[in-house]
Scaffold this motif. Structure first.
Motif, PDB file in Angstrom:
ATOM      1  N   LYS A 202      -2.898  12.971 -11.803  1.00 30.33           N
ATOM      2  CA  LYS A 202      -2.618  12.074 -10.681  1.00 30.33           C
ATOM      3  C   LYS A 202      -3.794  11.120 -10.520  1.00 30.33           C
ATOM      4  N   LEU A 203      -3.501   9.822 -10.406  1.00 26.58           N
ATOM      5  CA  LEU A 203      -4.536   8.826 -10.177  1.00 26.58           C
ATOM      6  C   LEU A 203      -4.725   8.632  -8.672  1.00 26.58           C
ATOM      7  N   VAL A 204      -5.967   8.592  -8.247  1.00 23.99           N
ATOM      8  CA  VAL A 204      -6.304   8.321  -6.852  1.00 23.99           C
ATOM      9  C   VAL A 204      -7.145   7.055  -6.859  1.00 23.99           C
ATOM     10  N   LEU A 205      -6.573   5.955  -6.381  1.00 20.05           N
ATOM     11  CA  LEU A 205      -7.222   4.652  -6.456  1.00 20.05           C
ATOM     12  C   LEU A 205      -7.728   4.250  -5.080  1.00 20.05           C
ATOM     13  N   TRP A 206      -9.043   4.056  -4.975  1.00 18.69           N
ATOM     14  CA  TRP A 206      -9.678   3.712  -3.708  1.00 18.69           C
ATOM     15  C   TRP A 206     -10.117   2.261  -3.711  1.00 18.69           C
ATOM     16  N   GLY A 207      -9.510   1.441  -2.881  1.00 13.55           N
ATOM     17  CA  GLY A 207      -9.975   0.081  -2.688  1.00 13.55           C
ATOM     18  C   GLY A 207      -9.278  -0.939  -3.565  1.00 13.55           C
ATOM     19  N   LYS A 208      -9.490  -2.221  -3.237  1.00 14.09           N
ATOM     20  CA  LYS A 208      -8.789  -3.321  -3.891  1.00 14.09           C
ATOM     21  C   LYS A 208      -9.151  -3.446  -5.366  1.00 14.09           C
ATOM     22  N   ILE A 209     -10.415  -3.218  -5.708  1.00 16.36           N
ATOM     23  CA  ILE A 209     -10.817  -3.357  -7.107  1.00 16.36           C
ATOM     24  C   ILE A 209     -10.170  -2.267  -7.950  1.00 16.36           C
TER      25      ILE A 209
END
Length: 253
Positions: A202-209
């Motif tokens: 599972k990918l956990v993406l934090w923030g716009k970048i």
């Protein structure tokens, strides 16, 4: 295609299972932008001490989550090569009787808000009351043995859960916008995610970048959770983060 030797030497801190994938990722970067890695190798960047690939110490087969932040902390003592693990932080809790989190944790805004999010998810804090006396009471219980005491223990807990703790850009340079460096690392991430795809982490993406990684076809097809970056106060109340991290009990002794 030649990869600069200082970049290759940094691979020594990665687990051996990752080396072929990381080399392939670097070659993809070099093919997309031949000038980038030579310029980087000749530049000043963080993390120092050959820790560029330090996040890849977890054996590839053990990865269950890929957590992606934006970039390394902009301080040499803080940038460890591992997402939001601040090298300047040792203890998590203030030693003062009426204190809450330690001063180094409070200085590391993302880490501070991550800690508060965990405490809200665990029911130890109300999301509208995460400071002052309420936090001091939590810290008092923690100092008495009610929680882990150090950031090193936190990192170990995340590793045990199978977290690969990355940043969208593996480097920070004071004179280069983080989004520009992150764009150069996109072919590298595409290679890493493609190699992990059979494991379906599972990918956990934090923030716009970090969210920009969704431009990559391999990323778009992976199970994922997208959240604001932890330096935003709203992160503390993020229900998706509560649902993900709450059952892991990362702060339990």
């Amino acid at each position: 295609m030649t990869i600069p030797s200082p970049i290759l030497q940094a691979l020594d801190l990665a687990h051996s299972s990752w080396r072929p994938v990381l080399l392939q990722g670097l070659e993809a970067m070099a093919a997309a932008n031949p000038a980038y890695l030579p310029a980087l190798a000749a530049d000043d960047y963080l993390p120092t001490e050959m820790r560029l690939f330090a996040a890849f110490s977890l054996p590839m087969a053990q990865v269950r989550y890929v957590l992606v932040g934006e970039g390394p902390y902009p301080r040499a003592e803080s940038a460890t090569g591992v997402c939001f693990m601040d090298g300047a932080v040792r203890g998590l809790w203030s030693e003062e009787a009426d204190g809450g989190l330690s001063k180094p944790v409070n200085k590391a805004t993302s880490l501070r808000n991550f800690m508060k999010m965990l405490l809200v998810a665990d029911g130890q804090l109300a999301q509208d009351n995460t400071a002052g006396a309420a936090l001091a009471a939590v810290a008092s219980r923690a100092r008495a043995g009610g929680a882990i005491a150090t950031l090193a223990e936190m990192q170990a807990r995340l590793t045990e859960q199978g977290f690969l703790l990355l940043n969208a850009s593996l480097v920070f340079r004071a004179h280069v916008a983080p989004a520009i460096d992150a764009r150069a690392w996109l072919p590298f991430f595409e290679t890493v995610v493609a190699a992990l795809a059979p494991q379906a982490p599972k990918l956990v993406l934090w923030g716009k970048i970090a969210e920009q990684l969704n431009k990559l076809p391999t990323v778009k097809d992976m199970p994922q959770i997208v959240a604001e970056h932890p330096y935003n106060l709203s992160f503390i109340a993020n229900k998706d983060m509560h649902a993900l991290f709450g059952p892991m009990n990362l702060l339990k002794p």
